[in-house]
Design an enzyme around this catalytic site. Structure first.
Site, short mmCIF file in Angstrom:
data_model
loop_
_atom_site.label_atom_id
_atom_site.label_comp_id
_atom_site.label_asym_id
_atom_site.label_seq_id
_atom_site.Cartn_x
_atom_site.Cartn_y
_atom_site.Cartn_z
N HIS A 82 0.84 -1.20 0.00
CA HIS A 82 0.00 0.00 0.00
C HIS A 82 0.88 1.24 0.00
O HIS A 82 1.82 1.35 0.77
CB HIS A 82 -0.89 0.02 1.24
CG HIS A 82 -1.70 1.28 1.35
ND1 HIS A 82 -2.84 1.49 0.62
CD2 HIS A 82 -1.51 2.40 2.07
CE1 HIS A 82 -3.32 2.68 0.89
NE2 HIS A 82 -2.54 3.26 1.77
N ASP A 161 -15.10 3.46 7.51
CA ASP A 161 -14.09 4.42 7.03
C ASP A 161 -14.68 5.35 5.98
O ASP A 161 -14.39 6.55 5.97
CB ASP A 161 -12.87 3.69 6.46
CG ASP A 161 -11.80 4.68 6.03
OD1 ASP A 161 -11.28 5.39 6.91
OD2 ASP A 161 -11.52 4.78 4.82
N ARG A 168 -14.55 13.44 8.42
CA ARG A 168 -13.26 14.05 8.79
C ARG A 168 -12.88 15.15 7.80
O ARG A 168 -12.34 16.19 8.18
CB ARG A 168 -12.16 12.97 8.83
CG ARG A 168 -12.27 12.07 10.05
CD ARG A 168 -11.38 10.85 9.90
NE ARG A 168 -9.99 11.20 9.72
CZ ARG A 168 -9.09 10.43 9.11
NH1 ARG A 168 -9.43 9.26 8.63
NH2 ARG A 168 -7.84 10.83 9.00
N SER A 183 -7.48 4.18 9.66
CA SER A 183 -8.21 4.24 8.39
C SER A 183 -7.50 3.37 7.33
O SER A 183 -8.12 2.53 6.68
CB SER A 183 -8.29 5.71 7.93
OG SER A 183 -8.58 5.81 6.57
N LYS A 187 -8.54 -0.97 6.17
CA LYS A 187 -8.82 -1.37 4.79
C LYS A 187 -7.86 -2.47 4.35
O LYS A 187 -8.24 -3.43 3.69
CB LYS A 187 -8.74 -0.16 3.86
CG LYS A 187 -9.94 0.77 4.03
CD LYS A 187 -9.84 2.04 3.23
CE LYS A 187 -8.87 3.00 3.82
NZ LYS A 187 -8.90 4.37 3.33
N1 URA Z 1 -5.63 7.77 3.40
C1 URA Z 1 -6.57 7.01 4.01
O1 URA Z 1 -6.98 5.97 3.50
N2 URA Z 1 -7.07 7.45 5.19
C2 URA Z 1 -6.67 8.58 5.80
O2 URA Z 1 -7.15 8.90 6.87
C3 URA Z 1 -5.69 9.35 5.16
C4 URA Z 1 -5.18 8.92 3.95
#
Ligand code: URA
Length: 433
Positions: A82, A161, A168, A183, A187
């Site tokens: 990632h 999320d 957010r 976050s 994932k």
């Molecule tokens: N990328 C994400 O997936 N989440 C965040 O909070 C910030 C960047």
């Protein structure tokens, strides 16, 4: 349990219990806890932070708010990668086939680009016919047969999320290490791989503006991985200039193909070798980094990595004629050289600005619903440390737009010059595990 008590507890800087965290995530996803209460809690987290235990509990609750993918029917160790997002970041297109050619399994779910950063799915869809939607069974069959697949995320992946990130975004609560780390990791953990290699970027084109910030975020994410018993390692990588030369979908696919043939730009090759070696060690192909790098170099040279890329494109219904002859992609109507009005050493490149210029030329989206022009983008001809004479080509702009003078100006303004030689930051700055 009352949401007001949870908010007050965090406001008073007390540690939340696992049950309190899952109560708020469950209630928020179900709609029984309103946005205004979650906003208040998020702001208290921004100010007071979270302990390692709280972050792990938050990640766990978020991960379980939707589908958790079961990849156990794929044989071998599944390694995911990632990136926190950058400009010109086509690493996944190279790394997937490269590590798969060495025996690792990559079952990857990716996202789309927004703003100045690009997305892997958009790059893949610039190959005519390429499908990013696959049934779960076909996805698993593909990884078992050819070692890799890259598809879109399932619609019900971490709904907590999706909802919380949108909140957010409008409540000034994006910038918080526990919130960002949970976050991202919720994932990654929900997509079911056994090991995770994180590329945490820092610099002018990245989410973290310096290496210190990136190290704090990377450490938090590695700790979450440890807590969940997933081998998680993070590279801190420099995004003070675009990665490689190409920004924009087709331009990046072409650069990824060159790299898979062993002919890509040095910084991209170096990043792929370093990240690839971490992934091969995570997949237990070898426990020796030097040996891993030699294996990766060999498969770039002998064509095995490129062969896996072709199988991958064919499996996902992309037209192989374009991969074998990239001139078939064609070029944008306007291909314009941007020349330097200054002389000197390039000290800094405002990478976010270049990413935005590429977006304005058609290569990216300002809003989710915007359409992408796959041919649009920028080729960077000079990078940090290079000496430039007046009139040298800094970059080449590709666009189907009729008007592009603002972008020429933006590209020139993105380059900062010095009279003296400059010290360069290496592409891979550190590895955290
Ligand atoms: N990328 C994400 O997936 N989440 C965040 O909070 C910030 C960047």
């Amino acid at each position: 349990m009352q949401m007001t008590d949870i908010i007050l507890k965090k406001r008073n800087n007390e540690e939340l219990l696992k049950d309190e965290i899952s109560y708020f995530i469950d209630g928020y996803v179900k709609g029984t806890i309103p946005d205004y209460q979650v906003s208040a809690l998020l702001m208290a987290i921004v100010f007071n932070g979270m302990s390692e235990k709280e972050v792990a509990a938050l990640t766990f609750a978020m991960m379980n708010s939707g589908d958790v993918i079961d990849l156990t029917s794929i044989s071998g160790i599944k390694v995911d990668k990632h990136s926190t997002g950058g400009v010109g970041d086509k690493t996944s297109l190279v790394l997937g086939p490269l590590v798969a050619s060495c025996g690792a399994k990559v079952a990857k779910m990716s996202g789309r680009g927004l703003g100045h950063t690009g997305g892997t799915l958009d790059k893949l869809e610039s190959i005519p016919g390429f499908q990013v939607e696959e049934s779960r069974n076909k996805f698993i069959k593909q990884v078992n047969e050819i070692g890799m697949a890259i598809v879109g995320q399932s619609a019900n992946l971490v709904p907590a999320d999706k909802k919380m990130y949108a909140l957010r975004d409008v409540t000034g609560t994006v910038q918080s290490v526990p919130l960002i780390a949970s976050s991202i990791m919720s994932k990654k953990l929900a997509t079911g791989s056994d090991a995770i290699c994180l590329d945490v970027k820092f610099g002018s084109g990245a989410f973290c503006k310096d290496s210190k910030e990136a190290k704090i975020l990377a450490t938090a994410m590695v700790k979450i991985g440890d807590f969940m018993k997933k081998d998680t390692r993070a590279l801190l990588t420099n995004m003070d200039q675009p990665l490689g030369k190409a920004i924009g979908n087709i331009l990046e696919v072409k650069e990824a193909i060159e790299t898979l043939k062993g002919e890509g730009p040095q910084d991209l090759i170096e990043l792929c070798l370093q990240a690839g070696s971490v992934m091969l060690m995570q997949a237990k192909i070898t426990d020796n980094q030097k040996e891993a790098i030699e294996l990766l170099k060999k498969n770039l040279k002998n064509g095995k990595a490129f062969e896996v890329f072709k199988k991958f494109v064919k499996y996902q219904k992309g037209d192989l004629n374009y991969i074998e002859d990239t001139s078939k992609f064609g070029v944008a109507e306007n291909v314009i050289e941007v020349k330097s009005p200054f002389a000197g050493y390039i000290a800094k490149i405002d990478t976010q600005n270049l990413g935005l210029a590429a977006m304005n030329l058609g290569a990216g989206r300002e809003k989710k619903e915007d359409k992408i022009d796959y041919q649009a983008g920028i080729i960077i001809e000079k990078k940090c440390g290079d000496y430039v004479e007046v009139g040298d080509i800094l970059a080449v702009l590709h666009t189907n737009h009729k008007e592009y003078n603002d972008e020429i100006r933006n590209i020139i303004e993105s380059f900062h010059f010095k009279n003296e030689k400059v010290d360069l930051i290496p592409i891979v700055y550190d590895i955290i595990y």
